[in-house]
Write a protein that holds these residues in place. Structure first.
Motif, PDB file in Angstrom:
ATOM      1  N   LEU A   1      37.651  36.299  40.370  1.00 27.40           N
ATOM      2  CA  LEU A   1      36.657  36.884  39.474  1.00 27.40           C
ATOM      3  C   LEU A   1      37.273  37.943  38.551  1.00 27.40           C
ATOM      4  O   LEU A   1      36.991  37.981  37.352  1.00 27.40           O
ATOM      5  CB  LEU A   1      35.520  37.486  40.304  1.00 27.40           C
ATOM      6  N   ARG A   2      38.145  38.788  39.085  1.00 30.99           N
ATOM      7  CA  ARG A   2      38.682  39.876  38.260  1.00 30.99           C
ATOM      8  C   ARG A   2      39.663  39.390  37.202  1.00 30.99           C
ATOM      9  O   ARG A   2      39.959  40.104  36.240  1.00 30.99           O
ATOM     10  CB  ARG A   2      39.335  40.942  39.152  1.00 30.99           C
TER      11      ARG A   2
ATOM     12  N   LEU B   1      39.041  37.305  35.034  1.00 33.62           N
ATOM     13  CA  LEU B   1      38.302  37.122  33.784  1.00 33.62           C
ATOM     14  C   LEU B   1      38.498  38.318  32.847  1.00 33.62           C
ATOM     15  O   LEU B   1      38.491  38.172  31.625  1.00 33.62           O
ATOM     16  CB  LEU B   1      36.817  36.921  34.080  1.00 33.62           C
ATOM     17  N   GLU B   2      38.667  39.512  33.436  1.00 31.66           N
ATOM     18  CA  GLU B   2      38.886  40.705  32.607  1.00 31.66           C
ATOM     19  C   GLU B   2      40.198  40.628  31.836  1.00 31.66           C
ATOM     20  O   GLU B   2      40.364  41.305  30.813  1.00 31.66           O
ATOM     21  CB  GLU B   2      38.873  41.960  33.475  1.00 31.66           C
TER      22      GLU B   2
ATOM     23  N   ARG C   1      32.306  49.382  36.507  1.00 25.96           N
ATOM     24  CA  ARG C   1      31.938  48.466  35.433  1.00 25.96           C
ATOM     25  C   ARG C   1      30.418  48.469  35.242  1.00 25.96           C
ATOM     26  O   ARG C   1      29.677  48.501  36.218  1.00 25.96           O
ATOM     27  CB  ARG C   1      32.436  47.061  35.777  1.00 25.96           C
TER      28      ARG C   1
ATOM     29  N   SER D   1      27.669  39.192  33.205  1.00 26.12           N
ATOM     30  CA  SER D   1      28.326  38.242  32.295  1.00 26.12           C
ATOM     31  C   SER D   1      29.493  37.535  32.981  1.00 26.12           C
ATOM     32  O   SER D   1      29.674  36.316  32.848  1.00 26.12           O
ATOM     33  CB  SER D   1      28.816  38.971  31.042  1.00 26.12           C
ATOM     34  N   GLY D   2      30.297  38.327  33.715  1.00 30.28           N
ATOM     35  CA  GLY D   2      31.429  37.736  34.426  1.00 30.28           C
ATOM     36  C   GLY D   2      30.983  36.740  35.473  1.00 30.28           C
ATOM     37  O   GLY D   2      31.569  35.650  35.614  1.00 30.28           O
TER      38      GLY D   2
ATOM     39  N   TYR E   1      31.640  32.798  35.934  1.00 30.57           N
ATOM     40  CA  TYR E   1      32.194  32.342  37.207  1.00 30.57           C
ATOM     41  C   TYR E   1      31.393  31.158  37.756  1.00 30.57           C
ATOM     42  O   TYR E   1      31.947  30.233  38.348  1.00 30.57           O
ATOM     43  CB  TYR E   1      32.168  33.503  38.190  1.00 30.57           C
TER      44      TYR E   1
END
Length: 532
Positions: free
Chosen positions: A73-74, A76-77, A116, A123-124, A128
């Motif tokens: 997941l992280r 994506l940043e 965050r 959004s993330g 996902y």
């Protein structure tokens, strides 16, 4: 960034070989998840494969993961959309291929406004959920931590959380099962065997293999795969030799240490937690082995030899402090029951932050003489896809691309149809399988029965016997002579650590004297076998 991660296609090798001149088609150096995966894929396509590993299978990086099958997941940043999509696709493939050692897991991500913003997390998580097809796992939900049971173990100021899906895996057993499948398809698997040197010429490779016990051996292969993980760069510089003076090492790895701690259980449900830390990383707290919680991981640059990597005081305090920011019950250093450390061999992308270094992989093939393929980077979740692409490249280099096959294949023990009808839900099928096992082996207590069912799946009948008496001596609680014999004969286990920390996690549940008893048993000390 993108061009550094692309796979480098080799030129087609049109040379004619006399196959009898070679002991195998491909020598794979490295018995972690990537090396075993490549050996399995190549063997399943009909090539003759030998794999050598200097220690036990998966002894280093591949047994020191956070035990997650996840998209990341992280990532994506860092705009790693391709990597996340690829990993999310593989998540579902692995859930189907090994439902005994891979299972769905829900993750609770508490919202901390100081980290965050909520819109960014939503959004993330939307991405996902939708970057890849998702058939087995439920989507994201939002919960009220003041009312939901998931909030009871957390600090009272936390009032909202997002819940999303990923998977959990027994990483060390995954490596072993992949190696077993490779062997069943014809691969030769040599553990505790070091590749001392490999000489490259226009016709092939001549490698000198040195078992830990016994004389060295020379092996001639048409192609070589460098899957040495943290040692991949060193292998090219020191062991892989071209015929002339040209060096084969052209890339550099960035070695990043990741440490984990295990503490007594902090919550009594089956969800895991994902906590945002002040340094923008994510720390996981995962239910582990029934009585424990696994917390990790760190990202620390490593300068020394990967074999010497250990958790340091700074990492220990960091993990305790980050978990204590969220849990009502503080996590103290003195609570740590066990810790472990792995070294991630990441492709150096010149990022200043170790946690931001890409987890994607690069496959680099050279075919100016006998083919060599080097694997740079990668992550546990994408091993199958990496192996498939690597086998395609090796096939091109050998002049014959053969069809891929692993996407729909099942790993050893993963097919329960002889025990229970398939429902299309691997997690439900596993529960039905356990019920059938319980009915057949009613003499075995629930805790070891579930452990053995998880470890061996549908192959459980190769380990268990109809009665307790037929299992031989119970060496320590829950571990019988018959299981040790099986691990020695079929899973390359040679030491107590192989049995207690990689083929199982029984070492976490045993006292020091009991672990020593297993060690003496593995060493063949029959005088100790009757000592209570």
């Amino acid at each position: 960034m993108a061009q550094k991660r692309r796979k480098i296609e080799p030129k087609r090798n049109t040379k004619r070989y006399i196959l009898s001149d070679f002991d195998c088609d491909v020598l794979v150096v490295g018995g972690g998840i990537n090396g075993c995966g490549v050996a399995r894929d190549l063997a399943g396509r009909g090539w003759r494969v030998t794999l050598c590993e200097q220690d036990d299978l998966g002894q280093h990086t591949s047994s020191a993961a956070t035990k997650l099958i996840h998209g990341g997941l992280r990532y994506l940043e860092h705009f790693e959309f391709g990597l996340v999509r690829k990993a999310l696709r593989e998540r579902e493939v692995l859930l189907r291929s090994a439902p005994h050692i891979v299972r769905p897991m829900r993750f609770v991500l508490p919202h901390d406004p100081a980290m965050r913003p909520a819109w960014m997390i939503r959004s993330g998580l939307f991405l996902y959920d939708h970057l890849a097809r998702r058939d087995l796992l439920p989507g994201t939900a939002t919960i009220d931590l003041q009312r939901d049971p998931m909030g009871r173990c957390l600090k009272p100021h936390l009032d909202r959380a997002f819940v999303y899906s990923d998977g959990w895996v027994d990483d060390a057993r995954l490596v072993v099962l992949v190696a077993m499948d490779a062997r069943e398809r014809g691969a030769e698997i040599l553990t505790r065997t070091r590749c001392l040197a490999s000489q490259r010429d226009s016709a092939g490779w001549v490698a000198t293999l040195q078992p830990r016990h016994g004389p060295s051996r020379q092996l001639r292969a048409r192609a070589l795969v460098n899957a040495a993980g943290p040692w991949a760069e060193r292998f090219l510089r020191e062991q892989a030799r071209p015929a002339g003076s040209e060096a084969l090492a052209g890339r550099s790895l960035r070695l990043v240490k990741g440490s984990h701690i295990v503490v007594p259980r902090l919550f009594d449900h089956d969800h895991a937690y994902a906590f945002q830390s002040a340094d923008k990383r994510v720390i996981f707290a995962i239910p582990y082995e029934g009585r424990f919680t696994l917390i990790g991981t760190t990202d620390v640059e490593l300068q020394g030899d990967p074999v010497d990597a250990r958790i340091d005081d700074a990492e220990l305090h960091y993990l305790c402090e980050q978990a204590s920011r969220y849990f009502r019950q503080p996590v103290r250093v003195e609570d740590v029951a066990w810790s472990y450390t792995g070294v991630r061999p990441l492709l150096d992308d010149e990022s200043g932050d170790p946690s931001a270094v890409t987890r994607d992989y690069l496959l680099e093939a050279r075919t100016d003489a006998a083919p060599i393929l080097s694997i740079w980077g990668g992550k546990l979740t994408t091993f199958r896809k990496l192996s498939e692409e690597a086998a395609d490249l090796v096939g091109d280099a050998l002049g014959e691309r053969r069809a891929a096959w692993t996407e729909g294949a099942v790993l050893p023990g993963g097919d329960f149809t002889d025990w229970t009808p398939a429902t299309g839900r691997p997690d439900a099928d596993f529960d039905s399988f356990v019920t059938a096992v319980r009915s057949r082996y009613g003499w075995l207590a629930e805790s070891p029965l579930r452990r053995i069912a998880r470890a061996y799946g549908a192959h459980i009948g190769r380990v268990l016997r109809p009665t307790a008496a037929a299992m031989g001596e119970e060496v320590v609680p829950g571990l019988f002579e018959a299981e040790i014999d099986y691990l020695r004969a079929h899973e390359w286990a040679e030491t107590a650590d192989d049995v207690l920390w990689r083929r199982s996690k029984l070492g976490l549940h045993l006292a020091a004297a009991e672990r020593e008893r297993v060690a003496r048993w593995m060493d063949g000390d029959t005088a100790m076998r009757k000592v209570a």
